[in-house]
Design a protein around this motif. Structure first.
Motif, PDB file in Angstrom:
ATOM      1  N   ARG A   1       0.847  -1.195   0.000  1.00 52.70           N
ATOM      2  CA  ARG A   1       0.000   0.000   0.000  1.00 52.70           C
ATOM      3  C   ARG A   1       0.877   1.237   0.000  1.00 52.70           C
ATOM      4  NH1 ARG A   1      -3.317  -0.283   5.471  1.00 52.70           N
ATOM      5  NH2 ARG A   1      -3.726  -2.365   4.611  1.00 52.70           N
ATOM      6  N   GLY A   2       0.296   2.339  -0.397  1.00 55.56           N
ATOM      7  CA  GLY A   2       1.047   3.587  -0.433  1.00 55.56           C
ATOM      8  C   GLY A   2       0.126   4.766  -0.651  1.00 55.56           C
ATOM      9  N   GLY A   3       0.690   5.968  -0.523  1.00 53.61           N
ATOM     10  CA  GLY A   3      -0.072   7.189  -0.719  1.00 53.61           C
ATOM     11  C   GLY A   3       0.736   8.197  -1.502  1.00 53.61           C
ATOM     12  N   MET A   4       0.087   8.911  -2.414  1.00 54.96           N
ATOM     13  CA  MET A   4       0.757   9.899  -3.238  1.00 54.96           C
ATOM     14  C   MET A   4      -0.172  11.070  -3.516  1.00 54.96           C
ATOM     15  SD  MET A   4       2.642   7.410  -6.008  1.00 54.96           S
ATOM     16  CE  MET A   4       3.357   5.850  -5.477  1.00 54.96           C
ATOM     17  N   LYS A   5       0.350  12.021  -4.288  1.00 58.34           N
ATOM     18  CA  LYS A   5      -0.429  13.193  -4.702  1.00 58.34           C
ATOM     19  C   LYS A   5      -0.478  13.252  -6.226  1.00 58.34           C
ATOM     20  CE  LYS A   5       2.256  15.956  -2.479  1.00 58.34           C
ATOM     21  NZ  LYS A   5       2.858  17.231  -2.005  1.00 58.34           N
ATOM     22  N   LEU A   6      -1.573  13.774  -6.745  1.00 60.59           N
ATOM     23  CA  LEU A   6      -1.736  13.905  -8.192  1.00 60.59           C
ATOM     24  C   LEU A   6      -2.347  15.249  -8.528  1.00 60.59           C
ATOM     25  CD1 LEU A   6      -3.046  11.287 -10.705  1.00 60.59           C
ATOM     26  CD2 LEU A   6      -4.076  13.555 -10.641  1.00 60.59           C
ATOM     27  N   VAL A   7      -1.731  15.951  -9.461  1.00 60.07           N
ATOM     28  CA  VAL A   7      -2.280  17.209  -9.956  1.00 60.07           C
ATOM     29  C   VAL A   7      -2.701  17.009 -11.396  1.00 60.07           C
ATOM     30  CG1 VAL A   7      -1.761  19.579 -10.591  1.00 60.07           C
ATOM     31  CG2 VAL A   7      -1.016  18.697  -8.397  1.00 60.07           C
TER      32      VAL A   7
END
Length: 250
Positions: free
Chosen positions: A74-80
């Motif tokens: 699992r992981g977490g990121m940001k997207l623009v």
């Protein structure tokens, strides 16, 4: 073939098969402010369609937080997402610490993908996505999915603003969707009599799941007007051309 490192995307002419682009890849660019895009009322007589982005969602830039869960962890990121039109957009990505991961820009007919970790890039007319959740959807439908609309257009004589719909795509695959006031609340892509891919609206975001046990969750954090078209992505000095057809990007 190697493109000039300083050339803009618009000047590239070579076409390659583009390798995997993870939906999780997320943009580290911060939006300039915290204001929301102005509400724009539809023109009189406009028919709500669950596969068309409304005019007010175009010419905007949006920041999303994305979570991933699957067999690999699992992981977490940001997207623009910088959205000029339904098919003309940029995706900029970063990890939780703000370090750039991917940059992607669609064009006509080519798409540019830059891998900042591998210091590589690829240009292609056609994107091939081996990742289980994404390979069954057209890549250019990403803005529709992120904003809560159907990934494909419908061939229907009558469009209902509410209730259940059951339809076939151009490739013959079966989809079902549940609508409220012209907006999808959930949809399913079927494989035989079993769901293969399914999505549901969740607050200011959504949840997208695949039968293989992969799931993406995202939430929109910021939305603001895109005051001018984004400039073409630039390939940083020292990045090399990637044989996208032969290699799987992480």
């Amino acid at each position: 073939m190697f493109f000039p490192r300083s050339a803009s995307f618009a000047n590239r002419g070579s076409v390659r098969h583009l390798g995997p682009v993870a939906l999780l890849a997320i943009l580290g660019l911060q939006c300039a402010g915290r204001s929301s895009a102005p509400e724009v009322q539809p023109e009189p007589g406009t028919v709500a369609r669950g596969w068309n982005l409304p005019d007010e969602s175009l010419r905007t830039q949006r920041l999303f937080r994305v979570r991933y869960e699957g067999p690999e962890g699992r992981g977490g990121m940001k997207l623009v997402l910088k959205l000029t039109s339904e098919t003309d957009f940029q995706v900029l990505t970063s990890d939780a610490l703000g370090r750039p991961l991917w940059s992607l820009q669609t064009g006509d007919p080519e798409t540019l993908l830059i891998d900042h970790r591998g210091k590589e890039f690829c240009v292609s007319e056609e994107i091939r996505l081996p990742e289980a959740v994404l390979q069954v959807m057209p890549w250019r439908s990403l803005p529709r999915v992120l904003l809560g609309y159907l990934p494909i257009e419908l061939e229907v004589d009558e469009w209902s603003s509410g209730g259940e719909i059951d339809f076939r795509g151009d490739d013959g695959r079966r989809w079902t969707a549940r609508l409220e006031e012209g907006r999808p609340m959930s949809w399913i892509l079927w494989e035989g009599d079993r769901p293969l891919l399914w999505w549901s609206r969740q607050g200011q975001g959504g949840v997208l799941s695949h039968r293989q046990g992969v799931q993406y969750k995202w939430r929109e954090i910021v939305s603001e007007p895109l005051l001018s078209p984004p400039g073409d992505l630039q390939i940083p000095t020292g990045y090399r051309a990637l044989d996208c057809h032969a290699r799987n990007l992480p």
